[in-house]
Design a protein around this motif. Structure first.
Motif, PDB file in Angstrom:
ATOM      1  N   SER A 389       3.535  43.452  47.097  1.00 22.75           N
ATOM      2  CA  SER A 389       4.224  42.274  47.544  1.00 22.75           C
ATOM      3  C   SER A 389       4.421  41.388  46.159  1.00 22.75           C
ATOM      4  O   SER A 389       3.844  41.539  45.167  1.00 22.75           O
ATOM      5  CB  SER A 389       3.633  41.410  48.579  1.00 22.75           C
ATOM      6  N   GLU A 393       5.503  35.846  48.297  1.00 21.67           N
ATOM      7  CA  GLU A 393       5.293  36.198  49.917  1.00 21.67           C
ATOM      8  C   GLU A 393       3.847  35.705  50.334  1.00 21.67           C
ATOM      9  O   GLU A 393       3.052  35.977  49.763  1.00 21.67           O
ATOM     10  CB  GLU A 393       5.298  37.831  49.975  1.00 21.67           C
ATOM     11  N   ARG A 431       4.988  33.786  61.446  1.00 22.00           N
ATOM     12  CA  ARG A 431       5.863  34.542  60.824  1.00 22.00           C
ATOM     13  C   ARG A 431       6.933  33.481  60.504  1.00 22.00           C
ATOM     14  O   ARG A 431       7.743  33.827  59.727  1.00 22.00           O
ATOM     15  CB  ARG A 431       6.260  35.161  62.080  1.00 22.00           C
ATOM     16  N   THR A 436       3.905  37.156  55.698  1.00 28.48           N
ATOM     17  CA  THR A 436       4.259  38.494  55.486  1.00 28.48           C
ATOM     18  C   THR A 436       3.280  39.397  55.737  1.00 28.48           C
ATOM     19  O   THR A 436       3.556  40.556  56.174  1.00 28.48           O
ATOM     20  CB  THR A 436       4.812  38.577  54.186  1.00 28.48           C
ATOM     21  N   ARG A 465       1.504  44.580  57.536  1.00 26.62           N
ATOM     22  CA  ARG A 465       2.608  43.728  57.589  1.00 26.62           C
ATOM     23  C   ARG A 465       2.513  42.810  58.949  1.00 26.62           C
ATOM     24  O   ARG A 465       2.394  43.293  59.942  1.00 26.62           O
ATOM     25  CB  ARG A 465       3.738  44.736  57.951  1.00 26.62           C
TER      26      ARG A 465
END
Length: 466
Positions: A389, A393, A431, A436, A465
């Motif tokens: 990532s 993020e 979310r 993430t 995820r």
């Protein structure tokens, strides 16, 4: 030569420098020690965000997304800002705050020992310095926390007050105001130490005009302190939705203390010095002060009893739950220990007793200087996250209370319990807010049946995820 050696050993500065060096052991350690790593990482978040996000000292921010833009109301972040300034010069690393705190605390102990040497005698000043070195200060003076930092400035304040009022040093008034301001802004609870200033009001030999000037200077510095804690912090809380602990109501605090007297008492009989011998020496000193009718000490006991009780009640749960809440009491307790030791006629016995206190205290705090091998894996998290990532993020960490992994991942994010992860409304909200990845520390004993796509299943972490 032998006489010179004895003279050096009687100098508080020798022991302050010696134990400054001792406490440099492990000074570069990451914030992984067992004692209050959560408190340190939140402070480190603020320092790092001054460097990477915004250097406005009026807008401290953490990495946990409990409020808008991670901005938080807290004590004035001077220690964090000094950490940031060193980072500008040398690049960011986590241990600058430890070194700054240790340096300032050592200076505070020096000033306090000088003050006690003048008010009592040099022997009392020496024992006060040693008792304070061997107190909870031994470990907490090397943490990225403002508690001993602010108390150190309060101790300097008392010395400068004495210099101005008794030694007629004009410049000391300015130093007094500066140190008092820093002490109260950095941690308002250091006001308990400053309550000792009230003793001067009972000194009939004092120059009243100087005393009134000192009081005027103190009232003047209370203006920015009041603004920071009672105007600016509430505005930050209203605008950004977050505030550090601001204490409890008087009723709730009283209920907490009265219902947990044993835990509250342990702050004094053990945690103040991390030694039961410290409690016994304190009791001996109280007996001596009462027997000899030592008015200044008895007056300090009364002042500390009144303001200390108010502090304890206002702190409530936090006082009996966190051992470092006893730190503002510790300088006075160290003075009592020193006074008691000087009342022992046989010097070999008093020396032996301060050594016993030192050995017991160091033995009970030495673990704080070392990081256990089984927690060092946490330092790998940033590299793991960098492999899957980008820094912007956001992540969710499975756990409750300690944002350590969020800081070590070098990302912004949220802490969530397993129950919260099964709350669909909450996960949908996260979310939408940009979460993430989900990070699970496999060593923490946490297990969760997560429906998301697994990105990594390593020896230490499982990452999904989100």
């Amino acid at each position: 030569m032998a006489l010179r050696g004895k003279h050096i050993l009687r100098a508080p500065s020798f022991w302050i420098v010696l134990f400054f060096a001792v406490r440099l052991i492990g000074i570069t350690n990451p914030p992984l020690e067992g004692g209050h790593s959560w408190r340190q990482v939140t402070g480190l978040m603020v320092a790092r965000n001054f460097l990477e996000v915004d250097a406005n000292i009026l807008l401290p921010r953490v990495d946990t997304n409990g409020g808008k833009d991670q901005i938080i109301g807290m004590e004035f972040p001077l220690l964090n800002y000094l950490h940031y300034l060193l980072s500008l010069l040398f690049g960011y690393t986590h241990w600058y705050g430890r070194l700054i705190n240790l340096s300032i605390t050592s200076l505070g102990i020096f000033h306090f020992s000088r003050l006690i040497s003048k008010v009592f005698n040099e022997r009392t000043g020496l024992y006060t310095a040693l008792a304070l070195i061997f107190s909870i200060f031994f470990s907490y003076s090397r943490k990225m926390m403002p508690d001993t930092f602010s108390v150190a400035f309060a101790l300097m304040t008392l010395h400068f007050a004495y210099q101005y009022l008794r030694e007629k040093k004009r410049a000391a008034l300015g130093y007094f105001m500066f140190c008092a301001l820093i002490a109260l802004l950095s941690k308002v609870t250091s006001g308990l130490v400053l309550s000792a200033l009230l003793l001067f009001s009972f000194d009939r030999k004092l120059d009243r005009r100087k005393w009134l000037k000192l009081c005027g200077g103190f009232i003047l510095i209370l203006v920015p302190v009041y603004y920071w804690y009672f105007v600016w912090n509430p505005e930050l809380a209203t605008e950004y939705g977050r505030w550090y602990n601001k204490g409890m109501s008087w009723k709730e605090g009283w209920q907490e203390i009265s219902s947990n007297l044993s835990a509250a008492a342990k702050r004094f009989y053990f945690y103040a010095f991390y030694a039961f011998s410290g409690c016994l020496l304190t009791i001996w000193a109280v007996v001596c002060a009462i027997r000899e009718r030592h008015k200044p000490l008895l007056g300090l006991m009364l002042i500390y009893s009144i303001f200390g009780l108010l502090y304890m009640v206002k702190s409530g749960f936090f006082f009996h739950h966190h051992n470092y809440y006893v730190i503002p009491f510790t300088p006075f307790l160290a003075l009592l220990v020193a006074y008691g030791l000087t009342k022992i006629k046989k010097s070999w016995l008093s020396i032996s007793l301060i050594c016993v206190l030192g050995l017991e205290s160091v033995a009970n705090q030495q673990h704080d200087f070392f990081i256990k091998e089984e927690v060092k894996y946490k330092m790998q998290l940033e590299a793991l996250m960098d492999g899957i990532s980008t820094k912007d993020e956001k992540i969710v960490v499975l756990g409750a209370g300690n944002p350590q992994l969020i800081y070590l991942s070098h990302r912004k994010g949220w802490l969530r319990s397993e129950a919260q992860l099964h709350d669909n409304a909450d996960t949908d909200r996260l979310r939408k807010a940009g979460a993430t990845f989900l990070v699970i520390d496999k060593h923490a004993g946490e297990s969760v049946d997560w429906a998301g796509k697994m990105i990594l299943d390593g020896q230490d972490f499982r990452i999904y995820r989100f």
